[in-house]
Design a protein around this motif. Structure first.
Motif, mmCIF file in Angstrom:
data_model
loop_
_atom_site.group_PDB
_atom_site.id
_atom_site.type_symbol
_atom_site.label_atom_id
_atom_site.label_comp_id
_atom_site.label_asym_id
_atom_site.label_seq_id
_atom_site.Cartn_x
_atom_site.Cartn_y
_atom_site.Cartn_z
ATOM 1 N N ALA A 53 -19.387 20.423 11.575
ATOM 2 C CA ALA A 53 -19.817 20.405 10.273
ATOM 3 C C ALA A 53 -18.980 20.208 9.021
ATOM 4 O O ALA A 53 -19.477 19.753 8.049
ATOM 5 N N ILE A 54 -17.743 20.505 8.932
ATOM 6 C CA ILE A 54 -16.633 20.759 8.584
ATOM 7 C C ILE A 54 -16.355 19.326 8.236
ATOM 8 O O ILE A 54 -16.340 18.412 7.023
ATOM 9 N N TYR A 55 -16.729 18.384 9.366
ATOM 10 C CA TYR A 55 -16.526 16.514 9.470
ATOM 11 C C TYR A 55 -17.166 16.245 8.221
ATOM 12 O O TYR A 55 -17.704 15.373 7.601
ATOM 13 N N SER A 56 -18.944 16.326 8.887
ATOM 14 C CA SER A 56 -20.168 15.516 8.257
ATOM 15 C C SER A 56 -19.483 16.291 6.122
ATOM 16 O O SER A 56 -20.515 15.630 5.180
ATOM 17 N N ALA A 57 -19.040 17.810 6.158
ATOM 18 C CA ALA A 57 -18.843 17.474 4.817
ATOM 19 C C ALA A 57 -17.897 17.217 4.131
ATOM 20 O O ALA A 57 -18.062 16.746 2.722
ATOM 21 N N ASP A 65 -10.053 10.353 5.133
ATOM 22 C CA ASP A 65 -9.703 9.839 5.377
ATOM 23 C C ASP A 65 -8.164 11.475 5.261
ATOM 24 O O ASP A 65 -7.126 11.101 6.029
ATOM 25 N N ASP A 66 -8.357 12.256 5.347
ATOM 26 C CA ASP A 66 -8.003 13.433 5.284
ATOM 27 C C ASP A 66 -8.405 14.370 6.724
ATOM 28 O O ASP A 66 -7.784 14.717 6.890
ATOM 29 N N VAL A 70 -12.735 14.069 15.186
ATOM 30 C CA VAL A 70 -12.549 15.884 15.470
ATOM 31 C C VAL A 70 -11.634 16.164 16.172
ATOM 32 O O VAL A 70 -10.087 15.801 15.244
ATOM 33 N N GLN A 71 -11.693 17.623 15.601
ATOM 34 C CA GLN A 71 -10.348 18.315 16.095
ATOM 35 C C GLN A 71 -9.137 18.172 16.485
ATOM 36 O O GLN A 71 -9.584 18.710 17.792
ATOM 37 N N LYS A 84 -5.035 19.991 3.538
ATOM 38 C CA LYS A 84 -6.162 19.488 3.393
ATOM 39 C C LYS A 84 -7.762 20.409 3.603
ATOM 40 O O LYS A 84 -8.274 20.098 3.159
ATOM 41 N N LEU A 85 -7.129 20.992 4.887
ATOM 42 C CA LEU A 85 -8.262 21.415 5.365
ATOM 43 C C LEU A 85 -8.961 22.867 4.308
ATOM 44 O O LEU A 85 -10.027 22.570 3.974
#
Lengths: 124, 213
Positions: A53-57, A65-66, A70-71, A84-85
């Motif tokens: 979900a984090i990556y799709s956001a 780029d930030d 994959v975690q 950045k997170l």
């Protein structure tokens, strides 16, 4: 709606929906606000984050780029990534947009920054 | 943000707007700023349950406790509220006070335990509907949700007359309840069925330790 909140929202309550996550995010209007970075807070939030979900956001707000797809391991030791997170989770405020259930297509509007997750009686 | 003194918190909370047209069915009584300030100050000074914490406000209404929690140092607060009018006032309050780390989700509180919000928060605060008029037991249903959403503590207000019952129920849920204070809660006569101008009811301020479950 900050993207940290997006991480927790689901459409699981809809009758017949199995996972209801992650919701498909569409942003029509957003603003960036500056908030205090608290490394401990972000670190304690990590186990509660769903990286998909984090990556799709991050894709929606064009911050791939930030934020890696994959975690990474030992993320808490990477101060730069933690900042950045923090920016992704707490500094991007979605003012207008929508969230869509991945299984039923039911749309939850985001108006004036507030997601409306209420369901009608016949949906639950 | 440096922690604010009790008097200062109350001063700020006096600027939080309340319900425009309170709805009887939802038992929309605003939390008085003085009571909210005392509750929040106590949560931090005695238990350190707010500063730097992830906080949830169940049935947040216009945001008195959400905003107060952030003023006392909560890192991020999410309020849940079913009523659209209250949500609008919440948003306006947050904007006028220029707070970036507090927000509201319009949702049915009772559905939250089945979502990803379960055990998401450190601390849950609430001033639940006391469940008197048309929705008996509503405060207990809110409390049960709170216990499922928090990992450290739940703070809530309940009528003193239900104290023994609450003590028993919270044990069933694996929470350790403690009455922190007895309050005389003043509800201004905001509905037609309130015959007197203003009425005091006896209310307990509870802390439920949920760190074991």
């Amino acid at each position: 709606m900050k993207l940290s909140t997006y991480n927790f929202l689901t459409s699981m309550a809809i009758k017949g929906v199995k996972v209801g996550y992650p919701l498909k995010l569409t942003i029509n209007k957003k603003e960036v606000v500056e908030t205090e970075f608290n490394a401990t807070f972000v670190e304690r939030l990590l186990p509660k984050l769903d990286w998909s979900a984090i990556y799709s956001a991050a894709q929606v707000v064009e911050l791939t780029d930030d934020i890696p797809a994959v975690q990474p391991e030992n993320i808490a030791e990477n101060e730069q990534l933690m900042q950045k997170l923090h920016h992704l989770l707490f500094e991007i405020d979605v003012l207008d947009g929508q969230l869509e259930c991945p299984e039923t297509g039911r749309v939850f509007p985001i108006t004036d920054g507030i997601p409306n997750m209420l369901l009608n009686e016949d949906e639950v | 943000m440096a922690r604010l003194k009790l008097k200062k918190i109350e001063e700020y909370l006096q600027c939080v707007d309340g319900f425009v047209k309170p709805k009887i069915l939802l038992e929309q009584y605003p939390t008085p700023p003085h009571i909210a300030a005392c509750m929040l100050h106590h949560m931090q000074s005695q238990y350190e349950d707010l500063e730097g914490r992830f906080v949830c406000d169940l049935g947040c209404g216009c945001g008195m406790l959400s905003i107060g929690a952030v003023l006392v140092g909560a890192h991020f607060t999410v309020g849940f509220e079913v009523d659209g009018d209250a949500v609008d006032v919440y948003r306006t309050n947050v904007q006028e006070m220029e707070l970036a780390n507090v927000e509201c989700v319009r949702a049915d509180v009772l559905q939250l335990p089945q979502t990803k919000w379960a055990k998401a928060f450190d601390t849950v605060v609430m001033n639940p509907p006391f469940g008197t008029k048309h929705n008996a037991g509503m405060d207990m249903r809110f409390l049960e949700v709170g216990v499922k959403l928090a990992t450290t503590a739940v703070y809530s207000l309940h009528k003193t007359s239900t104290r023994t019952y609450i003590q028993r129920k919270c044990q069933e849920w694996g929470a350790r309840g403690k009455v922190l204070a007895e309050l005389r809660y003043n509800i201004d006569a905001c509905y037609k069925f309130h015959k007197r101008q203003s009425k005091d009811i006896e209310v307990d301020f509870w802390r439920f330790d949920v760190s074991d479950n």
